[in-house]
Design an enzyme around this catalytic site. Structure first.
Site, PDB file in Angstrom:
ATOM      1  N   TYR A 147       0.831  -1.099  -0.243  1.00 20.50           N
ATOM      2  CA  TYR A 147       0.016   0.034   0.032  1.00 20.50           C
ATOM      3  C   TYR A 147       0.770   1.244  -0.014  1.00 20.50           C
ATOM      4  CZ  TYR A 147      -4.003  -3.214   1.446  1.00 20.50           C
ATOM      5  OH  TYR A 147      -5.043  -4.074   1.284  1.00 20.50           O
ATOM      6  N   LYS A 198       4.552 -14.445   3.886  1.00 18.40           N
ATOM      7  CA  LYS A 198       4.436 -15.332   2.899  1.00 18.40           C
ATOM      8  C   LYS A 198       5.696 -15.490   2.423  1.00 18.40           C
ATOM      9  CE  LYS A 198       2.018 -18.067   0.387  1.00 18.40           C
ATOM     10  NZ  LYS A 198       1.863 -19.422   0.641  1.00 18.40           N
ATOM     11  N   ASP A 231      -1.642 -18.140   4.766  1.00 13.93           N
ATOM     12  CA  ASP A 231      -2.528 -19.140   4.240  1.00 13.93           C
ATOM     13  C   ASP A 231      -2.973 -19.860   5.565  1.00 13.93           C
ATOM     14  OD1 ASP A 231      -0.173 -19.850   3.859  1.00 13.93           O
ATOM     15  OD2 ASP A 231      -0.462 -20.887   1.907  1.00 13.93           O
ATOM     16  N   ASP A 255      -4.819  -5.909   6.734  1.00 16.09           N
ATOM     17  CA  ASP A 255      -6.267  -5.350   6.091  1.00 16.09           C
ATOM     18  C   ASP A 255      -7.141  -6.521   5.923  1.00 16.09           C
ATOM     19  OD1 ASP A 255      -8.173  -3.874   4.960  1.00 16.09           O
ATOM     20  OD2 ASP A 255      -7.100  -3.476   3.070  1.00 16.09           O
ATOM     21  N   ASP A 259     -10.618  -7.574   8.698  1.00 20.28           N
ATOM     22  CA  ASP A 259     -11.921  -7.744   8.251  1.00 20.28           C
ATOM     23  C   ASP A 259     -12.572  -9.169   8.524  1.00 20.28           C
ATOM     24  OD1 ASP A 259     -12.016  -5.191   7.560  1.00 20.28           O
ATOM     25  OD2 ASP A 259     -12.774  -5.482   5.763  1.00 20.28           O
TER      26      ASP A 259
END
Ligand code: ATP
Length: 364
Positions: A147, A198, A231, A255, A259
């Site tokens: 971002y 990751k 994951d 992010d 959520d």
């Protein structure tokens, strides 16, 4: 953790209030009611100054973040209470990027703190899970990663088009958020930190997370540290959320995770967040956006904004008052005195009144 050290428990805390757009205005009004009720009983005063930065102002005179705003916030305020920003009348929500992202980057608010706290077992979609099991915080790096806005497009709109978005991970950025996670766990006696990346696929950008995590964790021998690839982490959160207390990760994964966390704890209407630079002015807001579809209908849930206010009180060294806000929310959920999104029948204003009254009762 009260990241802004309070010199004394008494004294005035100066709060800049930016309600913004849509339901941001409605939920901030209710959060202020509840905050004022909590402050009325204590030795410390809260002083609020409201700013009209948002779509109306932008459409009227083109102002987004006014000249000198950042310096003024730094100089004159201890915290920012933010509602939400975004309005369908503003093309590409230009004002939103300037105002909210402007404050996040220019105030260097590098911690995005997202507590995931289930207030009643009936609110989680996870079968058989209770309040002790869905109770963790996500600490998201808030200033870099994918971002950071670094990238470019070449041969735009042609069959040979190339689009690049660069994942920016600096030593300073990765280290300070990982260190904050250990400090947070230690300050709150949470005992465990899980770092997620990751690095098996992102062998450059996330290898640095592995390396820094291994170094920093040796400074906190009393805290159990663990690494999971993103994951695996999402599977584990859904399978057995009770194993997590503090999760630290990069901007993008944080992010998405927060959520997921918001849904596990009852939905967007309840979720708070803090955009923090320890020891400096920081910004607190509900996770939800301006929700134009429900704006002006008196149905938005004000709890996300109230819990964001509780995070702000913690930051200002006013944890007893923060505790009152959380107890009021817990009481409202168990008494079903809530808005419709979580099964009640109150309007936004009535839910805010109920919470403020409950806080006043606690003070009596
Ligand atoms: P953004 O693009 O900034 O995420 P948005 O306005 O598209 O914002 P949100 O505001 O995040 O979307 O909300 C998505 C939906 O969730 C809304 O349309 C609304 O129906 C519901 N919602 C969000 N916040 C609340 C709330 N406080 N109370 C009740 N429902 C909410």
């Amino acid at each position: 953790m009260p990241s802004k050290p309070a010199e004394t428990i008494s004294g005035t805390r100066r709060i800049a209030v930016i309600p913004g757009d849509g339901i941001g205005v409605e939920v901030t009004r209710e959060a202020l009611k509840v905050l004022k009720a909590a402050a009325s009983g204590g030795p410390s005063k809260l002083e609020f100054t409201e700013f009209d930065w948002g779509a109306e102002r932008y459409l009227r005179d083109g102002t987004t973040l006014p000249e000198g705003a950042i310096q003024m916030l730094r100089r004159d305020f201890d915290a920012i209470l933010f509602g939400a920003i975004g309005d369908p009348r503003v093309p590409a929500n230009k004002h939103a990027a300037d105002i909210l992202l402007g404050m996040r980057t220019r105030l260097d608010l590098y911690v995005n703190l997202r507590p995931v706290e289930l207030f009643d077992h009936a609110l989680t979609p996870l079968r058989g899970r209770g309040t002790t099991e869905v109770n963790f915080v996500v600490l998201r790096e808030n200033t870099e990663g994918l971002y950071a806005g670094v990238g470019g497009q070449f041969q735009h709109g042609t069959p040979n088009e190339v689009a690049l978005q660069v994942d920016v991970n600096t030593r300073k950025g990765v280290e300070r958020i990982i260190r904050y996670a250990f400090e947070y766990a230690s300050h709150h006696n949470l005992g465990r930190v899980c770092m997620s990346d990751k690095s098996n696929a992102l062998t450059y950008g996330h290898e640095i997370w592995q390396r820094v995590f291994s170094e920093v964790k040796t400074e906190y021998p009393g805290i159990e540290s663990r690494h999971l690839y993103i994951d695996t982490l999402v599977m584990e959160i859904v399978r057995d959320p009770g194993q997590f207390r503090v999760i630290v990760t990069c901007n993008l994964f944080g992010d998405i995770l927060s959520d997921l966390g918001a849904q596990l704890a009852g939905g967007l209407g309840l979720a708070p967040s803090g955009n923090i630079h320890p020891g400096r002015i920081s910004l607190f807001e509900p996770v939800h956006g301006s929700a134009p579809d429900i704006a002006g209908k008196n149905i938005a849930n004000p709890v996300g904004a109230v819990l964001a206010s509780a995070l702000m009180l913690d930051h200002l060294g006013l944890s007893p008052q923060a505790g009152m806000l959380r107890r009021a929310v817990r009481a409202s959920v168990s008494a079903r005195q809530t808005t419709q999104d979580i099964g009640g029948s109150l309007g936004t204003r009535e839910a805010g009144d109920w919470l403020a009254k409950n806080v006043t009762k606690q003070l009596a």
